[in-house]
Each structure stands twice: as C-alpha cells, then as structure tokens.
Scaffold this motif. Structure first.
Motif, PDB file in Angstrom:
ATOM      1  N   LYS A  64       0.806  -1.220   0.000  1.00  0.00           N
ATOM      2  CA  LYS A  64       0.000   0.000   0.000  1.00  0.00           C
ATOM      3  C   LYS A  64       0.834   1.262   0.000  1.00  0.00           C
ATOM      4  N   LEU A  70     -11.507   4.089   5.988  1.00  0.00           N
ATOM      5  CA  LEU A  70     -10.376   3.551   5.252  1.00  0.00           C
ATOM      6  C   LEU A  70      -9.700   4.672   4.473  1.00  0.00           C
ATOM      7  N   GLY A 125      -6.763   2.205   1.226  1.00  0.00           N
ATOM      8  CA  GLY A 125      -7.485   1.045   1.739  1.00  0.00           C
ATOM      9  C   GLY A 125      -7.004   0.559   3.088  1.00  0.00           C
ATOM     10  N   ALA A 164      -6.652   0.713   7.240  1.00  0.00           N
ATOM     11  CA  ALA A 164      -7.522   1.134   8.319  1.00  0.00           C
ATOM     12  C   ALA A 164      -6.730   1.851   9.412  1.00  0.00           C
TER      13      ALA A 164
END
Lengths: 120, 182
Positions: free
Chosen positions: B66, B136, B140, B142
């Motif tokens: 990510k 989020l 994406g 958390a």
C-alpha cells in the motif's frame, strides 16, 4: 431477493447471503487487496435486506483469519446488522484460537447485537 | 561469484528461512505467505504461533504494497523493498524494509512510539478507538496494522530510519513472535 454466493479463495472469504433459506454466513480467510471494494456488494445487499428482513436472522462469522482492513469492514457489516430486529451473531473460532475469540468479543463490545460464541 | 556464498552464510547465520527482495504486490504477498506457511507446517510449528506469524506477515506485506509504491526514488525499481523471516530457537523475527518519503518519517515515528508506550490493555483500547472512528484511507488501510502487529507480538516494534538521499529514508521494521507458549 438475489442470493449472494461467493466461493472462498486464498485471500477472500466464502460468503452466502440467502434470505429464502435463511443462510447468512462469512467464512474462511479475508485479506483482499482492496477490502472496501470486496465488501461493497455485501453492504449493499444488507441495506436492501434490512428493509424487509426475516423475523429472525442468524448471521454466522466463521473466520479463520482476517486482516486489519477487513476488520474495519466487518465492523461496517455489524453496524448494518444492528438495524435489523431479530438479529443474532454467531461467532465461531477454532478452539485453540484465542485471538479470534478475543476479536469476536471486541466486536461484540462495539455493537449492540447479541453474540453467541461457538468453537469448531 | 563469492557473493552467493556470502549471502548463503549470512542467511544461515541469521537463521533466515525466507528472504524476498523486489516489487511487492498482492500476488507476491500471497506467494510469500504460502511459502512461509508451508515452511512452518513442514517444521511442525504450533498452530497458534503459526497464526500469529501469518498475521504479522500479512500486515507487514500489505503495508509495503500500500505505501511502498509512491516512495521509491529509484524509478526503474519502483516498489522495491525487502521482507525477511528469521526463525530462532525461541522466536520468529519478521522484518521488512522499504523507502519512505522524508515527510512521513516524523508521523511514522510518532505512531510507532505511541504504540510501544502502551501495554496490552492500552493497545486494545487504541485498536477499538481507531476501528470505531477510522475511515479507510484512499489506499485502503484502516490505520490498524502496526497496532495489530504489536498486539500479536506482545513486544515493542523495533524500527529504524536510515537516510537514503535528501528526500528519502529507508524504514526498517522488526516484529518478534515468541515460540514459547504464553
């Protein structure tokens, strides 16, 4: 209502949402690359279901593993279930999996839904 | 060709059972997880330990997928990072390293220091606080990954920032999972 029936994969859970047969179940592993995208149809389905739910709904979580991004979406699912009367959540965990048991307990503290804890 | 032998010796000396260097994607993540799982299975590892290691690996690998991509200064090697698992007598050591932008360093440091200052109950509280309030991110995430890793580990997360050039640091992270039943 349409039936959702997703086969599980190595990074996404098996999901059955079947109003007619009263089956509501998420099981397996959940670590999709984009959890929001993966769970969006599930949340939409629950929105529709909550408008005309069965008198009783037993929602089963039988997860072997989920990542933190999925945990956020699981809470979103539980929040939708909160609006459904006659809802109970059955939280399954493997008998030696304390972390999964604790995860269920934490979710149960975050929403106002009766949880039943079961081992498999 | 001596570097091959040197690398081999380093891996043995550090008890590394898996090293991956290169681009990180969801597909690679799945392959690395499968290899590590097979490795632990073949060694007959306890299932509760296996689950914790798996858990930390997922968060670590998905963090790199990510956040790694936009930061690498070497464009031809976009998304390049390193991931390792070591197995000692008493613990598994999961390490990762990836380039990050200079601006993110203070934020990361603050987050990790806060996590390391908390005990078991404090981490549980922080986890619940974040999951309740967080949306989020556009990537994406958390914002729960490090907290979860610290909870599964039960020990502080070790980290370091090594300067690469004017705008980039190499972020190293080390998480241990005890092999002794709590």
């Amino acid at each position: 209502m349409e039936i959702i029936n997703l086969e599980g994969t190595e990074d996404t859970p098996k999901i059955i949402l079947d109003k007619g047969n009263g089956i509501f179940e998420i099981s397996g592993r959940s670590l999709p690359e984009d959890s929001a995208e993966f769970y969006a149809p599930i949340l939409d389905w629950l929105d529709a279901y909550s408008k005309a739910p069965n008198p009783e709904t037993e929602f089963v979580f039988k997860l072997e593993y989920f990542n933190t991004a999925s945990s956020k979406l699981i809470l979103d699912i539980l929040s939708k279930l909160e609006d459904i009367s006659g809802i109970t959540v059955q939280w399954y965990f493997h008998e030696d999996d304390e972390d999964m048991e604790e995860a269920g307990e934490e979710f149960s503290e975050l929403v106002d839904i009766p949880f039943e804890f079961k081992t498999y | 060709m001596k570097y091959i032998y040197d690398l081999h010796k380093t891996m043995l000396a550090r008890n590394l059972i898996l090293v991956y260097e290169g681009e990180f994607t969801q597909e690679i993540t799945k392959s690395v997880l499968a290899m590590a799982e097979r490795n632990m299975d073949s060694m007959g590892e306890e299932s509760s330990i296996k689950r914790k290691v798996f858990n930390v690996m997922v968060e670590c690998l998905q963090n790199i997928v990510k956040h790694g991509e936009d930061f690498n200064p070497f464009n031809e090697k976009k998304n390049s990072a390193v991931f390792m698992i070591g197995k000692q007598e008493t613990e598994y050591i999961i390490t990762s390293g990836n380039p990050v932008n200079e601006e993110t360093v203070p934020k990361l440091r603050e987050k990790l220091e806060r996590i390391n200052s908390l005990d078991k109950d404090g981490l549980k509280k922080l986890y619940k606080e974040i999951i309740k309030n967080a949306d989020l991110s556009e990537k994406g995430g958390a914002g729960l990954g490090f907290v979860d890793m610290a909870r599964k580990s039960g020990q502080p997360l070790q980290f370091d920032f090594e300067k690469m050039d004017d705008n980039h640091y190499f972020f190293s992270l080390k998480t241990t999972i005890s092999r002794e039943q709590a």
